[in-house]
Each structure stands twice: as C-alpha cells, then as structure tokens.
Design an enzyme around this catalytic site. Structure first.
Site, PDB file in Angstrom:
ATOM      1  CE1 TYR A  55     -53.700  -0.200   5.599  1.00 47.40           C
ATOM      2  CE2 TYR A  55     -53.437  -1.612   3.673  1.00 47.40           C
ATOM      3  CZ  TYR A  55     -53.176  -0.427   4.335  1.00 47.40           C
ATOM      4  OH  TYR A  55     -52.414   0.546   3.735  1.00 47.40           O
ATOM      5  CB  SER A  63     -53.767   0.762  -0.126  1.00 50.34           C
ATOM      6  OG  SER A  63     -52.859  -0.306  -0.263  1.00 50.34           O
TER       7      SER A  63
HETATM    8  N1  NAP Z   1     -46.472   2.365   3.415  1.00 51.95           N
HETATM    9  C1  NAP Z   1     -47.108   1.683   2.479  1.00 51.95           C
HETATM   10  O1  NAP Z   1     -46.550   0.699   1.898  1.00 51.95           O
HETATM   11  C2  NAP Z   1     -48.502   2.056   2.072  1.00 51.95           C
HETATM   12  C3  NAP Z   1     -49.058   1.408   0.962  1.00 51.95           C
HETATM   13  C4  NAP Z   1     -50.341   1.736   0.569  1.00 51.95           C
HETATM   14  C5  NAP Z   1     -51.039   2.710   1.250  1.00 51.95           C
HETATM   15  N2  NAP Z   1     -50.498   3.334   2.335  1.00 51.95           N
HETATM   16  C6  NAP Z   1     -51.296   4.327   3.045  1.00 51.95           C
HETATM   17  O2  NAP Z   1     -50.563   5.527   3.174  1.00 51.95           O
HETATM   18  C7  NAP Z   1     -51.059   6.250   4.294  1.00 51.95           C
HETATM   19  C8  NAP Z   1     -49.886   6.744   5.123  1.00 51.95           C
HETATM   20  O3  NAP Z   1     -49.221   5.629   5.674  1.00 51.95           O
HETATM   21  P1  NAP Z   1     -47.643   5.545   5.856  1.00 51.95           P
HETATM   22  O4  NAP Z   1     -47.196   4.356   5.133  1.00 51.95           O
HETATM   23  O5  NAP Z   1     -47.010   6.855   5.588  1.00 51.95           O
HETATM   24  O6  NAP Z   1     -47.590   5.162   7.410  1.00 51.95           O
HETATM   25  P2  NAP Z   1     -46.783   5.751   8.659  1.00 51.95           P
HETATM   26  O7  NAP Z   1     -45.360   6.012   8.311  1.00 51.95           O
HETATM   27  O8  NAP Z   1     -47.065   4.816   9.781  1.00 51.95           O
HETATM   28  O9  NAP Z   1     -47.525   7.128   8.936  1.00 51.95           O
HETATM   29  C9  NAP Z   1     -48.861   7.143   9.344  1.00 51.95           C
HETATM   30  C10 NAP Z   1     -49.236   8.540   9.786  1.00 51.95           C
HETATM   31  O10 NAP Z   1     -50.613   8.513  10.191  1.00 51.95           O
HETATM   32  C11 NAP Z   1     -50.724   9.120  11.466  1.00 51.95           C
HETATM   33  N3  NAP Z   1     -51.841   8.544  12.194  1.00 51.95           N
HETATM   34  C12 NAP Z   1     -52.047   7.251  12.555  1.00 51.95           C
HETATM   35  N4  NAP Z   1     -53.185   7.145  13.247  1.00 51.95           N
HETATM   36  C13 NAP Z   1     -53.703   8.384  13.333  1.00 51.95           C
HETATM   37  C14 NAP Z   1     -54.865   8.926  13.923  1.00 51.95           C
HETATM   38  N5  NAP Z   1     -55.735   8.180  14.607  1.00 51.95           N
HETATM   39  N6  NAP Z   1     -55.098  10.261  13.816  1.00 51.95           N
HETATM   40  C15 NAP Z   1     -54.219  11.055  13.158  1.00 51.95           C
HETATM   41  N7  NAP Z   1     -53.107  10.603  12.573  1.00 51.95           N
HETATM   42  C16 NAP Z   1     -52.854   9.285  12.662  1.00 51.95           C
HETATM   43  C17 NAP Z   1     -49.371   8.869  12.143  1.00 51.95           C
HETATM   44  O11 NAP Z   1     -49.089   9.855  13.111  1.00 51.95           O
HETATM   45  P3  NAP Z   1     -49.384   9.698  14.678  1.00 51.95           P
HETATM   46  O12 NAP Z   1     -49.074   8.292  15.047  1.00 51.95           O
HETATM   47  O13 NAP Z   1     -48.491  10.729  15.282  1.00 51.95           O
HETATM   48  O14 NAP Z   1     -50.811  10.068  14.854  1.00 51.95           O
HETATM   49  C18 NAP Z   1     -48.421   9.023  10.972  1.00 51.95           C
HETATM   50  O15 NAP Z   1     -48.098  10.370  10.770  1.00 51.95           O
HETATM   51  C19 NAP Z   1     -51.985   5.294   5.054  1.00 51.95           C
HETATM   52  O16 NAP Z   1     -53.323   5.628   4.765  1.00 51.95           O
HETATM   53  C20 NAP Z   1     -51.634   3.936   4.472  1.00 51.95           C
HETATM   54  O17 NAP Z   1     -52.707   3.033   4.529  1.00 51.95           O
HETATM   55  C21 NAP Z   1     -49.230   3.038   2.757  1.00 51.95           C
END
Ligand code: NAP
Length: 262
Positions: A149, A136
């Site tokens: 985080y 991130s």
């Molecule tokens: N959105 C942003 O602004 C942003 C910015 C910087 C970085 N990121 C990073 O991008 C990545 C994806 O996040 P996102 O924004 O796409 O979030 P999201 O929409 O909440 O998706 C998160 C995914 O991770 C899965 N997950 C959560 N806990 C898990 C576990 N214990 N085991 C397996 N799967 C798990 C969830 O599925 P289940 O709940 O079904 O397991 C879901 O598919 C993360 O690493 C986040 O830190 C996001």
C-alpha cells in the site's frame, strides 16, 4: 483554477469516503461531477441526492484501462480530474497473497496512471485544467504491514511531482494529496485484523474536512497537501532521519509502528 457553477470535475472513487465528500462539496458549488466507481447503484443514488445534474460513471474500474478511457470519453470536457480511487490490505508482506498485492498495485498505482493518461490529452488541448492525485501520508513514510500500500502511494507521489514540472506552461497543473487518517470505509473489510499501530491512531479527520482542504489547494494551485499537518512534519523528519521519525512514531503509535531499531 476557480471552482464554481459550470466547472466539470471527474472524481474516481466517488461512491464513498473522500471521493464522495469531494463530489458533495463540488456539487454544492455548482460543479458538474462525473461520479466514477465500480458500484453503479451507489453513484446513481449519490447523483440523485446531489444538487444539480451530474454524470453517473458506474461500472468504472480504474484498474482496467479501457474502462477508465470509456468513462473519460463519456464525461466529455474536464476541468478537474481527481485520481482518488484506492484500496488497502494491511498484512505482513510474507503473508500477502500475490492476488492482493497485484490488486493494490493495479487500483492505486496503475489506476492513477490510467485516470491521468485518459484525461490529459483533453486538458492539454484546451490549455487548462487541474489534476489531483490522492496519495497518502504512507507515501512519505510507509508502515509495517502496509508495505505494498505504502509503495503504491509513494509511486503516486513521485509521478505527480514529476508531472507537475512536466506540465509547466501548459495551463494544466497537478496537486498531490497526503491525507493522514481519514474517517472512511477504506478498512471496513479488515477492521478485525488491523495492525496495533493503526488502532492507536488518534481521531480520524472527517472526509468532508479533507475534501474542503483539497478544493482549497486546487484553487490556490498548491503543489502538495498534508492533512492533518502532522503528516508533513513526520514526512520531513523521515526524509532527514528515518530513525528519528521511527522514535516519534513509537511514541505516537506504539512499538509496532517501528519495531526494528536501526
Ligand atoms: N481513509 C484514509 O485514512 C486514507 C488515508 C490516506 C489516503 N487515503 C486514500 O484516499 C483515497 C480514497 O480512499 P477512502 O479512504 O475514501 O476509501 P473508501 O471509503 O474505501 O473509498 C474508496 C473509493 O474507491 C472506489 N474504488 C475502489 N476500487 C476501485 C476500482 N477498482 N475502480 C474504481 N473505483 C474503485 C470505491 O468505490 P467502488 O468500490 O464502488 O468501486 C470507493 O468509492 C484512496 O486512494 C486512499 O488510499 C485514504
């Protein structure tokens, strides 16, 4: 590596957000995707909706090493593995219950190690493959109320940086991804109590645009992805002068982004 028909890609956190967008883009290009997440129903529905045949790796909890190892074994040969699954809880550290900082650490940090360590022996044996670690912008400059985080994201960055060097000459490579604000469900559980600096964010990047940028980086074997590009500028500025980065962030996100001067 080229991504196309027959490419085998395992994506963690494939049920929603960036992981789901990656799965959709990969499937559209003919890849066979291993759809890993805890929620089986969601990845089953996704597999049905995607073109081609995919592997549902439901009930995969990345914070449980045995669960990740089983998913990797079930999927079989891997060309691309994306350690993407992650969670966030934004709150002052002084008020954060230990169960919550343990969960963030276990999913974001240990989950990444479990995913990479499970896939790596196969990649090394075949002498080819690509690893993507989704860190991130918060791994470059962590924000108040997102201390743990941000720390897990910085840990991912340091790990992936070193691993890319370690894998020199093996045919296996690593790309670290530093997204800024992306429109996903990451904060849906805490929308009503997000810090002021995060509510001041400008438009979030659509998840599919993020996914396209990641796949371009894999094909070009880029070391790091910063998207949107301002993430790179802020990260570099923070490296040179944290106070200068604070001043810029105060202008962009308000005083809560850097309340302490000096
Ligand atoms: N959105 C942003 O602004 C942003 C910015 C910087 C970085 N990121 C990073 O991008 C990545 C994806 O996040 P996102 O924004 O796409 O979030 P999201 O929409 O909440 O998706 C998160 C995914 O991770 C899965 N997950 C959560 N806990 C898990 C576990 N214990 N085991 C397996 N799967 C798990 C969830 O599925 P289940 O709940 O079904 O397991 C879901 O598919 C993360 O690493 C986040 O830190 C996001």
């Amino acid at each position: 590596m080229n991504i196309g028909p027959g490419t085998r890609a395992l994506v963690t956190g494939a049920s929603r957000g960036i992981g789901r967008a990656l799965a959709e883009r990969l499937a559209a290009r003919g890849a066979v995707v291993g759809l890993a997440a805890r929620t089986t129903r969601e990845v089953e529905a996704l597999a049905d909706a995607l073109p081609g045949e995919h592997v549902v790796l439901g009930d995969t909890d990345v914070s449980d090493r045995a669960s990740v190892e089983a998913a990797v074994e079930r999927f079989g040969r891997i060309d691309l593995v994306v350690a993407n699954a992650g969670i966030a809880h934004y709150e002052p550290f002084a008020e954060q219950p230990p169960e919550r900082f343990e969960a963030i650490t276990n999913v974001n940090w240990l989950g990444t190690l479990y995913t990479v360590s499970s896939a790596l022996p196969g990649l090394l044996r075949q002498g080819s493959g690509h690893i993507v670690v989704v860190s991130s912008g918060a791994g470059l400059r962590a924000f108040p109320q997102a201390a743990v985080y941000g720390a897990t994201k910085a840990a991912q960055r340091a790990f992936a940086d070193a691993l890319r060097h370690e894998l020199t000459g093996t045919g296996v490579s690593v790309t670290t991804v530093h997204p800024g604000e992306v429109a996903t469900s990451l904060h849906d559980h805490e929308r009503d109590r997000m810090p002021a600096w995060s509510r001041a964010a400008t438009r979030a990047v659509p998840a599919h645009r993020m996914a396209d940028r990641i796949l371009r980086a894999v094909e070009a074997d880029e070391r790091q992805v910063f998207h949107p590009p301002v993430v790179r500028v802020l990260g570099a500025l923070h490296g040179i002068s944290p106070a200068a980065a604070d001043a810029v962030l105060r202008r962009l996100r308000g005083a809560s982004a850097a309340p302490r001067r000096g």
